[in-house]
Design a protein around this motif. Structure first.
Motif, PDB file in Angstrom:
ATOM      1  N   GLU A 115       6.863  -1.103  -3.592  1.00  0.00           N
ATOM      2  CA  GLU A 115       5.523  -1.202  -2.992  1.00  0.00           C
ATOM      3  C   GLU A 115       5.348  -2.551  -2.288  1.00  0.00           C
ATOM      4  O   GLU A 115       4.823  -2.608  -1.163  1.00  0.00           O
ATOM      5  CB  GLU A 115       4.492  -1.049  -4.110  1.00  0.00           C
ATOM      6  CG  GLU A 115       3.037  -1.131  -3.684  1.00  0.00           C
ATOM      7  CD  GLU A 115       2.132  -1.131  -4.911  1.00  0.00           C
ATOM      8  OE1 GLU A 115       1.744  -0.046  -5.359  1.00  0.00           O
ATOM      9  OE2 GLU A 115       1.833  -2.225  -5.425  1.00  0.00           O
ATOM     10  N   ARG A 170      -2.183 -10.989  10.698  1.00  0.00           N
ATOM     11  CA  ARG A 170      -2.034  -9.876   9.740  1.00  0.00           C
ATOM     12  C   ARG A 170      -2.157 -10.395   8.309  1.00  0.00           C
ATOM     13  O   ARG A 170      -2.769  -9.747   7.458  1.00  0.00           O
ATOM     14  CB  ARG A 170      -0.703  -9.184   9.939  1.00  0.00           C
ATOM     15  CG  ARG A 170      -0.626  -8.425  11.247  1.00  0.00           C
ATOM     16  CD  ARG A 170       0.578  -7.515  11.301  1.00  0.00           C
ATOM     17  NE  ARG A 170       0.678  -6.905  12.624  1.00  0.00           N
ATOM     18  CZ  ARG A 170       1.552  -7.264  13.548  1.00  0.00           C
ATOM     19  NH1 ARG A 170       2.443  -8.194  13.304  1.00  0.00           N
ATOM     20  NH2 ARG A 170       1.561  -6.683  14.735  1.00  0.00           N
TER      21      ARG A 170
ATOM     22  N   ASP B 324       1.237  -4.127  10.343  1.00  0.00           N
ATOM     23  CA  ASP B 324      -0.133  -4.042   9.853  1.00  0.00           C
ATOM     24  C   ASP B 324      -0.093  -3.806   8.350  1.00  0.00           C
ATOM     25  O   ASP B 324       0.658  -2.964   7.873  1.00  0.00           O
ATOM     26  CB  ASP B 324      -0.886  -2.899  10.534  1.00  0.00           C
ATOM     27  CG  ASP B 324      -1.200  -3.258  11.980  1.00  0.00           C
ATOM     28  OD1 ASP B 324      -1.024  -2.387  12.853  1.00  0.00           O
ATOM     29  OD2 ASP B 324      -1.576  -4.416  12.225  1.00  0.00           O
ATOM     30  N   ILE B 325      -0.904  -4.562   7.647  1.00  0.00           N
ATOM     31  CA  ILE B 325      -0.860  -4.477   6.188  1.00  0.00           C
ATOM     32  C   ILE B 325      -2.096  -3.761   5.689  1.00  0.00           C
ATOM     33  O   ILE B 325      -3.212  -4.107   6.043  1.00  0.00           O
ATOM     34  CB  ILE B 325      -0.808  -5.880   5.566  1.00  0.00           C
ATOM     35  CG1 ILE B 325       0.452  -6.613   6.052  1.00  0.00           C
ATOM     36  CG2 ILE B 325      -0.818  -5.799   4.065  1.00  0.00           C
ATOM     37  CD1 ILE B 325       0.520  -8.031   5.586  1.00  0.00           C
ATOM     38  N   HIS B 326      -1.864  -2.770   4.898  1.00  0.00           N
ATOM     39  CA  HIS B 326      -2.984  -2.101   4.244  1.00  0.00           C
ATOM     40  C   HIS B 326      -2.770  -2.242   2.755  1.00  0.00           C
ATOM     41  O   HIS B 326      -1.767  -1.790   2.214  1.00  0.00           O
ATOM     42  CB  HIS B 326      -3.030  -0.624   4.656  1.00  0.00           C
ATOM     43  CG  HIS B 326      -3.188  -0.477   6.135  1.00  0.00           C
ATOM     44  ND1 HIS B 326      -4.339  -0.830   6.801  1.00  0.00           N
ATOM     45  CD2 HIS B 326      -2.315  -0.056   7.077  1.00  0.00           C
ATOM     46  CE1 HIS B 326      -4.159  -0.617   8.105  1.00  0.00           C
ATOM     47  NE2 HIS B 326      -2.950  -0.145   8.295  1.00  0.00           N
ATOM     48  N   VAL B 327      -3.717  -2.903   2.141  1.00  0.00           N
ATOM     49  CA  VAL B 327      -3.522  -3.272   0.741  1.00  0.00           C
ATOM     50  C   VAL B 327      -3.905  -2.140  -0.181  1.00  0.00           C
ATOM     51  O   VAL B 327      -5.044  -1.695  -0.191  1.00  0.00           O
ATOM     52  CB  VAL B 327      -4.366  -4.524   0.407  1.00  0.00           C
ATOM     53  CG1 VAL B 327      -4.170  -4.906  -1.050  1.00  0.00           C
ATOM     54  CG2 VAL B 327      -3.980  -5.671   1.325  1.00  0.00           C
ATOM     55  N   ARG B 328      -2.915  -1.659  -0.930  1.00  0.00           N
ATOM     56  CA  ARG B 328      -3.214  -0.675  -1.969  1.00  0.00           C
ATOM     57  C   ARG B 328      -2.366  -1.067  -3.189  1.00  0.00           C
ATOM     58  O   ARG B 328      -1.265  -0.583  -3.376  1.00  0.00           O
ATOM     59  CB  ARG B 328      -2.814   0.730  -1.510  1.00  0.00           C
ATOM     60  CG  ARG B 328      -3.870   1.461  -0.691  1.00  0.00           C
ATOM     61  CD  ARG B 328      -3.434   2.897  -0.424  1.00  0.00           C
ATOM     62  NE  ARG B 328      -2.125   2.982   0.181  1.00  0.00           N
ATOM     63  CZ  ARG B 328      -1.891   2.880   1.491  1.00  0.00           C
ATOM     64  NH1 ARG B 328      -2.896   2.685   2.311  1.00  0.00           N
ATOM     65  NH2 ARG B 328      -0.664   2.982   1.975  1.00  0.00           N
ATOM     66  N   LEU B 329      -2.869  -2.001  -3.934  1.00  0.00           N
ATOM     67  CA  LEU B 329      -2.100  -2.488  -5.083  1.00  0.00           C
ATOM     68  C   LEU B 329      -2.397  -1.648  -6.306  1.00  0.00           C
ATOM     69  O   LEU B 329      -3.537  -1.304  -6.560  1.00  0.00           O
ATOM     70  CB  LEU B 329      -2.422  -3.961  -5.368  1.00  0.00           C
ATOM     71  CG  LEU B 329      -2.104  -4.931  -4.234  1.00  0.00           C
ATOM     72  CD1 LEU B 329      -2.436  -6.355  -4.650  1.00  0.00           C
ATOM     73  CD2 LEU B 329      -0.643  -4.843  -3.830  1.00  0.00           C
TER      74      LEU B 329
END
Lengths: 288, 528
Positions: A115, A170, B324-329
């Motif tokens: 992840e 970003r 592009d970062i999409h945070v789903r921790l």
């Protein structure tokens, strides 16, 4: 809630890096701003339990975190300013090693590492030894290990070093998203990074907290105290001696000097809209 | 040429300042001072430093100024290279790893000048340490000496023996430093064998030292330590080749006949011969200059795979952007503990062992199935390879710069010394499992001996590694002890001797635990 009370750090040479520093942190992004040697890294290292203070206390949810550093370590993601890697290991192996130290194992560890590699877009390079990574890629590995395990407290010291301008944007967006429900402490010299993401900014100077305010409050304070004047090149040195200059740009009509002061002391100076950099400079000037 | 001269001076100045400011120099100076006292034992005691057999008698020299000069010169030129290598090697590696080399490389300084500067500064440093030994030598002359004090007679043999030896040592340290594969832990062990070959075996072979029927020895073209010169000096004294010659400090049970030792007449030819030894150092410097760019480029940036197709290479090495970062921790169950951190460190030891792990594991397995001699040989291999692997374990975080990352983790205990002692113990026990099993089957004494040996290896590596913040000291010490042990003497494991000496094994284990205890106490003191 993270409570820092009267934190002091004196090194054996007699240098006082932190002097009775107190602060309360809730969720959101706290930006630390200050010159080199102000104590930002020392403060972050102490909160991260890597360094012990000379005196003072740190409480996490009411409990003494200095006596029980694991209280913070279990919920911490820390990206130091300057860190090394084990060059013979691949990115995956390195993250797995740190994940094991965090107490992750088995499927949880493997999935967590995957992840993180996806998060920082290093999956294509995951099997390469870290020795072959550029500075920016190593920085991303650092970011990945800091976020491994979904920490409640994220401490990032100069995190955008080595990232190109696009990547910096970003990463700022990442920090903004992270701040929901988390304490994020960000130290940087790049004022624009703080302007974009910080909920509050703490200005530190010579180990002391000079001011803590929102970016808006800092800008309001600086309003009417930032000026611009156009001078000839041969007058520039004189102007620089007289006022606190925040920027200089040479144009066809002369040298445009931007400065902060209580009043427009240079003839011909006009008031202009302050930036956060101006506000920081003004705060330092007032503290000096 | 101006660039060359100023680069040499700059290098000499910078390296000298850094070394003189290091605690290691103070320790080295004190150690040289103390050790030099053992070079000249009380002539009325049963200790002797250079002795030979002739006509059924054990002989040594009268303590004249000249003889003392020979003794100190000989022992310094033989022994200081072994230890001195570890003191001076690593400065090029340091420049590359700390990214000083790119700055130096961008100056007009020629590469050879940079390396020659390193060589000369190492040589100067070793000569300083060697010169220290003359102080106790002079003192001991006034205590035990025979005849008038003649400083020229004392210093002449010293000057003939020591400088060529130390110049060659500095050159070899430089060569190891720039050569991939030799500049790290492996090189520390390889040096022991290189030292025995280069300073003793090759010159001895060239001179015909081992040929006892030979009446006249050759002057070998290669003899950095001058061991042939010493044998010739003894030969001159007794007018024939000695039956045996012992160069080193020993305890004897027979009376020693002390005779006048005139040494070898110092002729221009002899001085030229010794000076010519310096040419070998120039050759090694030239080789280092050729090897250096390969090593520097490889250290600065390494890639794991090379592809034949250029496009594939570009694709394989292209740096992926952050995107592009999409945070789903996701929160995952974590149970940090001392045990997990120990196991993580053991796993890291295995991973960072690189190619060494395969011969080490293979030798460990073979220990179980081979007959006694083969099994002992395999244990010897396992011991030396595992020593290389564990030598830097206690200082790994400091050396790699990962301290801030590692010690902020919840599973890592407060005591680094305890953590490393635990992880290195698990690693060593795992790798010695076959040997332990075999020893257990052989009897309780063998089993106890190998366990004590393992305790020594673990405690010495962790203690010395932590105290010196590196692996050089332990590598040097362990390699020398290991070499003596596999010959059957000072066998700290009980594997190589016919009968294990449990007292000896316990002594080694005790010494290791003492060092570990000092490290732990020092750690606690610093934590306060």
């Amino acid at each position: 809630m993270l409570q820092i009370e009267e934190l002091t750090k004196r090194y054996s040479g007699g240098t006082t890096a932190l002097d009775s520093f107190s602060l309360e942190l809730g969720t959101g992004v706290l930006g630390l701003l200050g010159p080199n040697g102000a104590g930002k890294t020392t403060l972050m290292s102490i909160i991260a339990t890597v360094l012990r203070p000379t005196s003072g206390s740190i409480r996490w949810k009411g409990e003494d975190a200095l006596a029980r550093p694991d209280l913070i370590r279990r919920v911490l993601g820390y990206l130091p300013q300057d860190f090394g890697v084990y060059e013979r290991l691949t990115a995956t192996e390195f993250l797995c090693y740190l994940g094991r130290l965090k107490g992750l194992s088995g499927r949880g560890l493997r999935d967590g590492v995957a992840e993180m590699l996806d998060l920082v877009n290093l999956r294509p390079a995951a099997s390469r030894p870290l020795a072959g990574f550029s500075g920016g890629m190593r920085q991303r590995v650092g970011i990945a290990q800091a976020l491994l395990g979904n920490p409640e407290i994220v401490i990032v010291d100069e995190p955008t070093v080595g990232l190109d301008p696009e990547e910096r944007v970003r990463f700022r967006n990442l920090l903004s998203e992270l701040a929901h429900g988390r304490i994020v402490i960000l130290s940087t010299h790049i004022v624009s990074d703080l302007e974009a993401v910080a909920d509050r900014i703490a200005v530190i100077r010579q180990g002391r907290l000079v001011r803590i305010a929102t970016p808006g409050e800092l800008l309001s304070h600086a309003a009417g105290r930032v000026f611009r004047v156009v001078v000839d090149a041969d007058r520039l040195a004189q102007v620089q001696k007289a006022v606190a200059v925040s920027s200089i740009s040479r144009k066809a009509d002369g040298v445009h000097v931007r400065f902060v002061a209580e009043s427009p002391t240079i003839p011909g100076a006009t008031a202009i809209e302050p930036t956060l950099e101006d506000a920081y400079l003004l705060t330092n000037l007032e503290a000096a | 040429m101006n660039y060359v001269a100023s680069a040499l001076v700059a290098q000499l100045d910078a390296e000298t300042r850094m070394r003189l400011r290091s605690a290691a120099t103070a320790i080295a100076v004190l150690a040289m001072f103390a050790i030099a006292f053992t070079y000249i034992p009380d002539p009325s005691s049963n200790r002797v430093s250079i002795s030979w057999e002739h006509d059924g008698k054990l002989m040594s020299g009268l303590y004249t100024s000249s003889y003392i000069g020979w003794v100190v010169g000989m022992l310094t030129s033989m022994l200081l290279p072994f230890v001195g290598f570890y003191l001076v090697t690593g400065s090029v590696k340091r420049d590359i790893e700390r990214r000083i080399w790119p700055i130096v490389g961008a100056t007009p300084t020629p590469r050879i000048a940079y390396l020659a500067g390193k060589l000369l500064s190492s040589f100067a440093y070793l000569m300083l340490l060697a010169a220290i030994s003359l102080i106790p030598a002079t003192f001991l002359f006034f205590r035990y000496g025979h005849g008038p004090f003649r400083p020229v007679d004392m210093i002449t043999p010293w000057l003939l023996l020591v400088p060529p030896s130390l110049l060659f040592t500095a050159a070899m340290a430089l060569l190891f430093d720039v050569t991939p594969g030799l500049r790290g832990r492996g090189g520390y062990v390889v040096w022991f064998f290189a030292w025995t070959m280069l300073f003793f075996m090759i010159p001895g072979q060239l001179a015909g030292l081992l040929d006892k029927d030979r009446k006249e020895l050759e002057n070998p073209a290669f003899d950095p330590a001058g061991i042939v010169m010493v044998e010739k000096a003894v030969q001159q004294t007794i007018a024939s080749r000695p039956k045996s010659l012992n160069l080193g400090i020993g305890i004897v049970s027979r009376p020693i006949q002390r005779i006048d030792f005139p040494g070898v007449p110092v002729t221009a030819e002899l001085a030229a011969l010794r000076g010519a030894q310096g040419l070998w150092s120039v050759g090694v410097l030239a080789l280092a200059t050729v090897v250096f760019p390969l090593g520097a480029a490889r250290s600065a940036r390494r890639f794991s795979r090379r592809r034949k197709n250029g496009d594939e290479l570009r694709e394989a090495t292209a740096e992926p952007s952050l995107g592009d970062i999409h945070v789903r921790l996701v929160t995952r169950e974590s149970r940090p503990s001392f045990a997990r951190s120990v196991l993580a460190d053991v796993q890291l030891l295995w991973q960072t062992a690189s190619w060494l792990k395969w011969p080490m594991a293979g030798a460990s397995l073979l220990t179980l199935v081979l007959p006694a001699r083969g099994s002992s040989a395999c244990t010897a291999i396992v011991l030396i390879l595992s020593a290389i692997v564990i030598s830097e374990a206690a200082a790994r975080e400091a050396l790699a710069g990962t301290s801030s990352l590692v010690f902020a983790q919840p599973g890592v205990p407060r005591s680094t010394v305890a953590w490393k002692a635990a992880s290195v113990s698990v690693f060593v026990l795992a790798i010695l499992l076959s040997t332990l099993t075999r020893a257990a089957l052989a009897g309780p004494d063998r089993f106890a001996a190998i366990v004590l040996g393992a305790v020594f290896v673990v405690s010495a590596s962790v203690g010395l590694g932590w105290l010196t913040q590196g692996g050089k000291f332990f590598s040097a010490l362990f390699t020398a002890v290991w070499y003596v042990a596999v010959q059957g003497q000072l066998d700290f494991t009980g594997v190589f001797a016919i009968v294990p000496d449990l007292t000896l094994c316990a002594s080694f284990a005790g010494a290791g635990l003492l060092v570990l205890g000092i490290a732990w106490a020092q750690e606690r003191r610093r934590a306060r």
